[in-house]
Every structure is written in structure tokens, then in C-alpha cells.
Design a protein around this motif. Structure first.
Motif, mmCIF file in Angstrom:
data_model
loop_
_atom_site.group_PDB
_atom_site.id
_atom_site.type_symbol
_atom_site.label_atom_id
_atom_site.label_comp_id
_atom_site.label_asym_id
_atom_site.label_seq_id
_atom_site.Cartn_x
_atom_site.Cartn_y
_atom_site.Cartn_z
ATOM 1 N N THR A 15 150.207 29.864 26.499
ATOM 2 C CA THR A 15 151.121 30.709 25.720
ATOM 3 C C THR A 15 150.588 32.141 26.091
ATOM 4 N N ASP A 16 149.540 32.543 26.035
ATOM 5 C CA ASP A 16 149.079 33.990 26.412
ATOM 6 C C ASP A 16 149.460 34.382 27.620
ATOM 7 N N GLY A 17 149.330 33.584 28.655
ATOM 8 C CA GLY A 17 149.707 33.818 30.050
ATOM 9 C C GLY A 17 151.235 34.033 30.454
ATOM 10 N N PHE A 18 151.798 33.024 29.362
ATOM 11 C CA PHE A 18 153.314 32.986 29.926
ATOM 12 C C PHE A 18 153.992 34.223 29.019
ATOM 13 N N VAL A 19 153.606 34.511 27.781
ATOM 14 C CA VAL A 19 154.094 35.654 27.057
ATOM 15 C C VAL A 19 153.913 36.912 27.922
ATOM 16 N N ARG A 20 152.577 36.975 28.487
ATOM 17 C CA ARG A 20 152.260 38.204 29.475
ATOM 18 C C ARG A 20 153.008 38.181 30.527
ATOM 19 N N ALA A 21 153.276 37.204 31.186
ATOM 20 C CA ALA A 21 154.095 37.039 32.439
ATOM 21 C C ALA A 21 155.427 37.443 32.118
ATOM 22 N N ALA A 26 158.599 39.396 34.005
ATOM 23 C CA ALA A 26 160.008 38.830 34.113
ATOM 24 C C ALA A 26 161.003 39.718 33.323
ATOM 25 N N VAL A 27 160.637 40.270 32.390
ATOM 26 C CA VAL A 27 161.724 40.848 31.580
ATOM 27 C C VAL A 27 162.259 42.263 32.152
ATOM 28 N N PRO A 28 161.268 42.903 32.884
ATOM 29 C CA PRO A 28 161.816 43.970 33.793
ATOM 30 C C PRO A 28 162.856 43.707 34.722
ATOM 31 N N LEU A 29 162.454 42.491 35.313
ATOM 32 C CA LEU A 29 163.393 42.118 36.595
ATOM 33 C C LEU A 29 164.618 41.653 35.793
ATOM 34 N N LEU A 30 164.700 41.087 34.862
ATOM 35 C CA LEU A 30 166.005 40.795 33.969
ATOM 36 C C LEU A 30 166.621 41.874 33.819
ATOM 37 N N ILE A 35 170.653 42.106 32.899
ATOM 38 C CA ILE A 35 170.537 41.185 31.857
ATOM 39 C C ILE A 35 169.760 41.917 30.704
ATOM 40 N N ARG A 36 170.589 41.920 29.548
ATOM 41 C CA ARG A 36 169.924 42.756 28.204
ATOM 42 C C ARG A 36 169.088 41.540 27.701
ATOM 43 N N VAL A 37 167.815 42.069 27.601
ATOM 44 C CA VAL A 37 166.691 41.213 26.760
ATOM 45 C C VAL A 37 166.651 41.858 25.526
ATOM 46 N N VAL A 38 167.031 40.942 24.532
ATOM 47 C CA VAL A 38 166.854 41.271 22.995
ATOM 48 C C VAL A 38 165.297 41.153 22.529
ATOM 49 N N ASP A 39 164.629 40.140 22.784
ATOM 50 C CA ASP A 39 163.294 39.858 22.423
ATOM 51 C C ASP A 39 162.793 38.606 23.327
ATOM 52 N N CYS A 40 161.574 38.633 23.303
ATOM 53 C CA CYS A 40 160.694 37.547 23.807
ATOM 54 C C CYS A 40 159.154 37.341 23.013
ATOM 55 N N GLY A 41 158.736 36.113 23.073
ATOM 56 C CA GLY A 41 157.244 36.096 22.733
ATOM 57 C C GLY A 41 156.823 34.936 22.224
ATOM 58 N N TRP A 78 163.155 37.141 41.910
ATOM 59 C CA TRP A 78 162.802 36.165 40.773
ATOM 60 C C TRP A 78 162.295 35.185 41.677
ATOM 61 N N LEU A 79 162.683 34.615 42.704
ATOM 62 C CA LEU A 79 162.117 33.303 43.552
ATOM 63 C C LEU A 79 160.512 33.671 44.024
ATOM 64 N N ARG A 80 160.414 35.047 44.617
ATOM 65 C CA ARG A 80 159.395 35.569 45.111
ATOM 66 C C ARG A 80 158.533 36.367 43.996
ATOM 67 N N GLY A 81 158.816 36.544 42.966
ATOM 68 C CA GLY A 81 158.192 37.246 41.977
ATOM 69 C C GLY A 81 157.487 36.346 40.970
ATOM 70 N N PRO A 82 157.956 36.470 39.669
ATOM 71 C CA PRO A 82 157.165 35.866 38.513
ATOM 72 C C PRO A 82 157.522 34.346 38.320
ATOM 73 N N ARG A 83 158.392 33.929 39.201
ATOM 74 C CA ARG A 83 158.990 32.472 38.730
ATOM 75 C C ARG A 83 157.850 31.279 38.759
ATOM 76 N N GLU A 84 156.862 31.267 39.459
ATOM 77 C CA GLU A 84 155.781 30.331 39.213
ATOM 78 C C GLU A 84 154.884 30.566 38.115
ATOM 79 N N ALA A 85 154.662 31.856 38.031
ATOM 80 C CA ALA A 85 153.924 32.156 36.773
ATOM 81 C C ALA A 85 154.546 31.896 35.416
ATOM 82 N N ILE A 86 155.864 31.692 35.374
ATOM 83 C CA ILE A 86 156.537 31.182 34.040
ATOM 84 C C ILE A 86 157.020 29.805 34.307
ATOM 85 N N VAL A 87 157.331 29.400 35.064
ATOM 86 C CA VAL A 87 157.891 27.964 35.320
ATOM 87 C C VAL A 87 156.639 27.157 35.278
#
Length: 111
Positions: A15-21, A26-30, A35-41, A78-87
Motif C-alpha cells: 500500500t505505502d509504495g503504491f500510494v507513493r508511486a 503517476a498523478v503528475p503524468l496523468l 486527465i483531471r485527477v480528483v483524488d487518490c489514496g 506511462w510505459l517507460r515511467g511509473p507503470r511497473e511501480a504501479i501495476v
């Protein structure tokens, strides 16, 4: 407005690593992709002991939702960025897309 509510069931201990990534990468890239990010956590409660998280995104229309997602998830950023850290931390995910007012989107924004 279209609001996408995406929930993630995460692999144990991620969880901590996912939320941090998500928040730092990911959010800055979105947002850079328009893409309008409303919230995440992280979820405040677990379902049957599972670690879970969420992502709320807003779009002007269903067509915009589809087009922006296709473009973003196929991009090198996305593909060369945070994708692996998220997925790599996701066990499964589920999305619900609903129609809401701009006021509802603003009410859900954190901060």
C-alpha cells in the motif's frame, strides 16, 4: 461531468509504495496528459483483510474518458515511467463511471 471511481486490491504489504508511486509519479503524468485527477489514496478500511486503494478522475464526457485513457496508457511516458511501480502492486482493480455535477467533483477534491 463524468466521474471514474477506480478501486485497487493490492498485493500484501504494498500500500505505502503504491500510494507513493501513484501520488509522486503517476498523478503528475496523468495531469500533464490532461486527465483531471480528483483524488487518490489508500482505503481507510480493508475488505476481508485486503489492502486497497482508490483513484478518482473526472472527464468532460464518456468520449473524452475513452480517448484520454487510450492515449495515456499507450504513451511512452506511462510505459517507460511509473507503470511497473504501479501495476506490480495491483492484484485486481475495478472501475465505475458515473455522471455527476462539477460541484460534486469539487466537493470530492482533497485540499
Amino acid at each position: 461531468m463524468i466521474l471514474e471511481i477506480r478501486t485497487y486490491r493490492l498485493k500484501p504489504g504494498t500500500t505505502d509504495g503504491f500510494v507513493r508511486a501513484m501520488r509522486e509519479e503517476a498523478v503528475p503524468l496523468l495531469e500533464k496528459a490532461g486527465i483531471r485527477v480528483v483524488d487518490c489514496g489508500a482505503s481507510l478500511a480493508s475488505e476481508d483483510g485486503h489492502e486497497e486503494a482508490y483513484l478518482l478522475r473526472a472527464f468532460a464526457s464518456l468520449g473524452e474518458h475513452q480517448a484520454q485513457e487510450e492515449e495515456f496508457y499507450g504513451s511512452d511516458a506511462w510505459l517507460r515511467g511509473p507503470r511497473e511501480a504501479i501495476v506490480s502492486r495491483i492484484e485486481s482493480y475495478h472501475s465505475v463511471v458515473i455522471e455527476v455535477t462539477e460541484e460534486a467533483v469539487q466537493a470530492l477534491r482533497r485540499g
